[in-house]
Write an enzyme that holds these catalytic residues in place. Structure first.
Site, short mmCIF file in Angstrom:
data_model
loop_
_atom_site.label_atom_id
_atom_site.label_comp_id
_atom_site.label_asym_id
_atom_site.label_seq_id
_atom_site.Cartn_x
_atom_site.Cartn_y
_atom_site.Cartn_z
N LEU A 9 -7.87 59.86 17.62
CA LEU A 9 -7.90 60.92 16.62
C LEU A 9 -8.78 60.43 15.47
O LEU A 9 -8.80 59.23 15.18
CB LEU A 9 -6.49 61.21 16.07
CG LEU A 9 -5.45 61.81 17.02
CD1 LEU A 9 -4.12 61.98 16.29
CD2 LEU A 9 -5.92 63.15 17.56
N ASP A 10 -9.50 61.35 14.84
CA ASP A 10 -10.27 60.96 13.66
C ASP A 10 -9.36 60.26 12.66
O ASP A 10 -8.16 60.56 12.58
CB ASP A 10 -10.87 62.20 12.98
CG ASP A 10 -11.95 62.87 13.82
OD1 ASP A 10 -12.38 62.27 14.83
OD2 ASP A 10 -12.33 64.00 13.47
N GLN A 11 -9.92 59.36 11.89
CA GLN A 11 -9.11 58.59 10.95
C GLN A 11 -8.32 59.49 10.01
O GLN A 11 -7.17 59.19 9.67
CB GLN A 11 -10.01 57.65 10.14
CG GLN A 11 -9.22 56.73 9.20
CD GLN A 11 -10.12 55.71 8.52
OE1 GLN A 11 -11.31 55.58 8.86
NE2 GLN A 11 -9.59 54.97 7.57
N VAL A 58 -7.17 62.44 10.59
CA VAL A 58 -6.29 63.36 11.32
C VAL A 58 -5.00 62.66 11.72
O VAL A 58 -4.99 61.46 12.03
CB VAL A 58 -7.01 63.91 12.57
CG1 VAL A 58 -6.09 64.82 13.38
CG2 VAL A 58 -8.27 64.68 12.15
#
Length: 212
Positions: free
Chosen positions: A50-52, A54
């Protein structure tokens, strides 16, 4: 402490907090999971990201064999990933498919929708369904591909930026990005059982405008 939803000898499902990297590095999710388990030498492996910024559900592998099998499922698009997002505005259609060509600009650490093929361009596909609509809309999203910043780039390119996404919406509110990993599904790498996990987002802005 990391909120662990499920664990056995092969897999561990948890909630990744916003601001934590998915990868195994100092302060990354695997390290924080080891701290939560009280075992600094525990075998905890990242198999998807997951994006940092998110947060939400992630599964981690507990053995090399489990990591290999889960990574295969991710690579072959049989690993199920679904998200909730709050966007500014509302898509014209209540449900549909977004298909775009995406180009990653590494120096800017940003992804752009482009309209022609060139080196580095990848197709990105997602399905969406509007759950509640208004000036801000709650959208359920299922990824068919897993490109970097895919959801954020595809929605912002349609003038539907995510609430709190300052990278793709300079005038975004000062709040965490409204993108939450709400569902994951996979085949257990040892038992072969199909496993599914679902969690609603936390009761903070802007989620609390939709989940009372």
């Amino acid at each position: 402490m990391i909120d662990i939803i499920y664990q056995d000898e092969a897999v561990l499902v948890c909630i990744k907090p916003a601001g934590v990297r998915s990868t195994d590095e100092p302060g990354g999710l695997p390290e924080l999971v080891r701290q939560t388990l009280g075992d600094p030498k525990a075998d905890v492996r990242t198999v998807h990201r997951l994006d940092q910024v998110v947060s939400g559900l992630m599964v981690l592998a507990r053995t090399p064999k489990a990591a290999s099998e889960l990574s295969r499922q991710v690579r072959e698009n049989v690993f199920e990933k679904a998200y909730l997002a709050v966007v500014h505005g509302c898509p014209e259609d209540r449900e549909g498919t977004m298909t775009d060509l995406l180009l990653r600009n590494k120096p800017e650490r940003k992804t752009y929708v482009v309209h022609h093929l060139e080196k580095g361009v990848q197709e990105a596909v997602l399905d969406y369904r509007v759950l509640q609509q208004g000036e801000k809309s709650l959208v359920h999203i299922t990824l068919r591909t897993g490109r970097t910043h895919q959801i954020r780039a595809q929605f912002s390119s349609r003038n539907l930026p995510l609430v709190g996404d300052r990278k793709y919406h300079p005038e975004a509110e000062d709040c965490p990005i409204a993108l939450w990993s709400c569902h994951i599904g996979f085949v257990h790498p040892v038992t072969g059982e199909h496993m599914e996990f679902h969690r609603e987002p936390p009761a903070i802005y802007p989620w609390n405008e939709f989940y009372k």
